[in-house]
Design a protein around this motif. Structure first.
Motif, PDB file in Angstrom:
ATOM      1  N   GLN A  53     -12.887  -3.165  -5.945  1.00 35.98           N
ATOM      2  CA  GLN A  53     -13.281  -2.282  -4.842  1.00 35.98           C
ATOM      3  C   GLN A  53     -14.748  -1.872  -5.035  1.00 35.98           C
ATOM      4  O   GLN A  53     -15.373  -2.237  -6.031  1.00 35.98           O
ATOM      5  N   GLU A  54     -15.225  -1.039  -4.111  1.00 34.52           N
ATOM      6  CA  GLU A  54     -16.624  -0.597  -4.211  1.00 34.52           C
ATOM      7  C   GLU A  54     -16.833   0.419  -5.333  1.00 34.52           C
ATOM      8  O   GLU A  54     -17.935   0.539  -5.857  1.00 34.52           O
ATOM      9  N   SER A  55     -15.788   1.142  -5.689  1.00 37.70           N
ATOM     10  CA  SER A  55     -15.965   2.238  -6.656  1.00 37.70           C
ATOM     11  C   SER A  55     -16.347   1.702  -8.032  1.00 37.70           C
ATOM     12  O   SER A  55     -15.971   0.585  -8.429  1.00 37.70           O
ATOM     13  N   ASN A  70     -14.252  -6.880  -0.939  1.00 40.80           N
ATOM     14  CA  ASN A  70     -14.182  -6.009   0.252  1.00 40.80           C
ATOM     15  C   ASN A  70     -13.259  -6.483   1.372  1.00 40.80           C
ATOM     16  O   ASN A  70     -12.608  -5.665   2.009  1.00 40.80           O
ATOM     17  N   PRO A  71     -13.199  -7.784   1.671  1.00 39.64           N
ATOM     18  CA  PRO A  71     -12.366  -8.178   2.815  1.00 39.64           C
ATOM     19  C   PRO A  71     -10.870  -8.004   2.567  1.00 39.64           C
ATOM     20  O   PRO A  71     -10.088  -8.089   3.494  1.00 39.64           O
ATOM     21  N   TYR A  93      -7.404  -6.438   2.207  1.00 45.22           N
ATOM     22  CA  TYR A  93      -6.747  -5.227   2.719  1.00 45.22           C
ATOM     23  C   TYR A  93      -6.349  -4.281   1.585  1.00 45.22           C
ATOM     24  O   TYR A  93      -6.627  -3.084   1.633  1.00 45.22           O
ATOM     25  N   GLU A 120      -6.078   3.802  -2.799  1.00 45.05           N
ATOM     26  CA  GLU A 120      -7.026   4.808  -3.289  1.00 45.05           C
ATOM     27  C   GLU A 120      -7.277   4.719  -4.786  1.00 45.05           C
ATOM     28  O   GLU A 120      -8.371   4.993  -5.252  1.00 45.05           O
ATOM     29  N   ARG A 179       0.837  -1.205   0.000  1.00 40.28           N
ATOM     30  CA  ARG A 179       0.000   0.000   0.000  1.00 40.28           C
ATOM     31  C   ARG A 179       0.872   1.256   0.000  1.00 40.28           C
ATOM     32  O   ARG A 179       0.606   2.203  -0.733  1.00 40.28           O
ATOM     33  N   SER A 208     -13.259   0.887 -10.284  1.00 41.85           N
ATOM     34  CA  SER A 208     -12.650  -0.420 -10.011  1.00 41.85           C
ATOM     35  C   SER A 208     -13.511  -1.545 -10.594  1.00 41.85           C
ATOM     36  O   SER A 208     -12.991  -2.504 -11.186  1.00 41.85           O
ATOM     37  N   LEU A 257      -7.425  -3.897  -1.432  1.00 40.06           N
ATOM     38  CA  LEU A 257      -8.546  -3.236  -2.105  1.00 40.06           C
ATOM     39  C   LEU A 257      -9.198  -2.198  -1.196  1.00 40.06           C
ATOM     40  O   LEU A 257      -9.704  -1.181  -1.651  1.00 40.06           O
ATOM     41  N   ARG A 258      -9.196  -2.471   0.104  1.00 40.47           N
ATOM     42  CA  ARG A 258      -9.800  -1.514   1.042  1.00 40.47           C
ATOM     43  C   ARG A 258      -8.940  -0.279   1.219  1.00 40.47           C
ATOM     44  O   ARG A 258      -9.434   0.812   1.435  1.00 40.47           O
ATOM     45  N   ARG A 259      -7.624  -0.428   1.149  1.00 40.95           N
ATOM     46  CA  ARG A 259      -6.731   0.647   1.553  1.00 40.95           C
ATOM     47  C   ARG A 259      -6.084   1.426   0.411  1.00 40.95           C
ATOM     48  O   ARG A 259      -5.526   2.485   0.640  1.00 40.95           O
TER      49      ARG A 259
END
Ligand SMILES: [Zn+2]
Length: 238
Positions: free
Chosen positions: A154-156, A184-185, A187, A193, A122, A159, A189-191
């Protein structure tokens, strides 16, 4: 982004990590530049695609006998890097040999090598300006008949679009019909940007996929499919 970089530099100076940072930079393919004694030393490296090469070093990832996911990821990443570069899409790989990214991470207080590895990945995405990140992996399942590519996003919307384009290209290459899924779970993809996806290129536990994943010519077919998915995304998104 600029503010974040300044903060990041301050953190690294406070922690005395300038030397470690330059080691990182040397290890990043395609960004090697001779140091200059002017303000350009502080310019962010930039590219279009960061190729996140899954696992490395002590972390082999999924395996079957002597066949290790980390080696497959690296082989296909190298091919993808060459393809993208030759198609005018600047790319870098965050690992160009068999080492663990956690070894470069002297700043994360966690004792967990896995946490250090992920936070290092990251951190690099924050230090290198990029449009998108593609993380290469190989899947594994108890059910040996499971095969085919799966792209996690990711959620976007960006993505999800990137995932759809790469999944579609890989489905055509491997004659499969899977749809991309939210990851989602995970790391990374969550972190991260930037629009990012995890590409599970096939199953090491399936004999058909394993043959494909370990054959140099067919590795090139996978890389070509991922590159064409990235081109498709860029064409739609711009
Ligand atoms: Zn993996």
């Amino acid at each position: 982004m600029f503010q974040k970089w300044i903060l990041c530099c301050i953190c690294m100076c406070v922690l005395g990590l300038t030397a470690a940072s330059s080691v990182q930079a040397d290890r990043i393919a395609g960004t090697a530049e001779s140091p200059r004694d002017d303000d350009q030393n502080w310019a962010l490296p930039h590219t279009t695609v960061i190729i996140d090469v899954g696992h490395g070093g002590i972390d082999g990832g999924a395996s079957h006998g002597d066949l290790l996911e980390k080696d497959i990821n690296l082989a296909i990443a190298g091919k993808l890097y060459v393809l993208l570069s030759s198609q005018g899409i600047p790319a870098i790989m965050n690992r160009t040999d068999d080492y663990a990214l956690s070894d470069d991470n002297r700043w994360h207080l966690s004792k967990s090598r896995h946490r250090k590895d992920l936070s290092q990945r990251r951190q690099l995405t924050e230090e290198i300006e990029s449009e998108l990140l593609v993380s290469l992996h190989v899947n594994a399942a108890k059910n040996k008949s499971r095969r085919g590519p799966l792209v996690l996003h990711q959620e976007s919307g960006e993505s999800a679009l990137l995932a759809f384009c790469i999944q579609d290209a890989l489905n055509r290459q491997q004659s499969t019909t899977a749809l991309p899924k939210p990851g989602n779970p995970f790391y990374l993809l969550r972190r991260v940007e930037q629009p990012s996806v995890i590409v599970e290129m096939g199953f090491i536990t399936n004999v058909e996929d394993r043959t494909m994943l370990s054959d140099s010519r067919r590795q090139l077919d996978i890389a070509k499919a991922i590159a064409s998915g990235i081109r498709q995304y860029k064409w739609i998104n711009h």
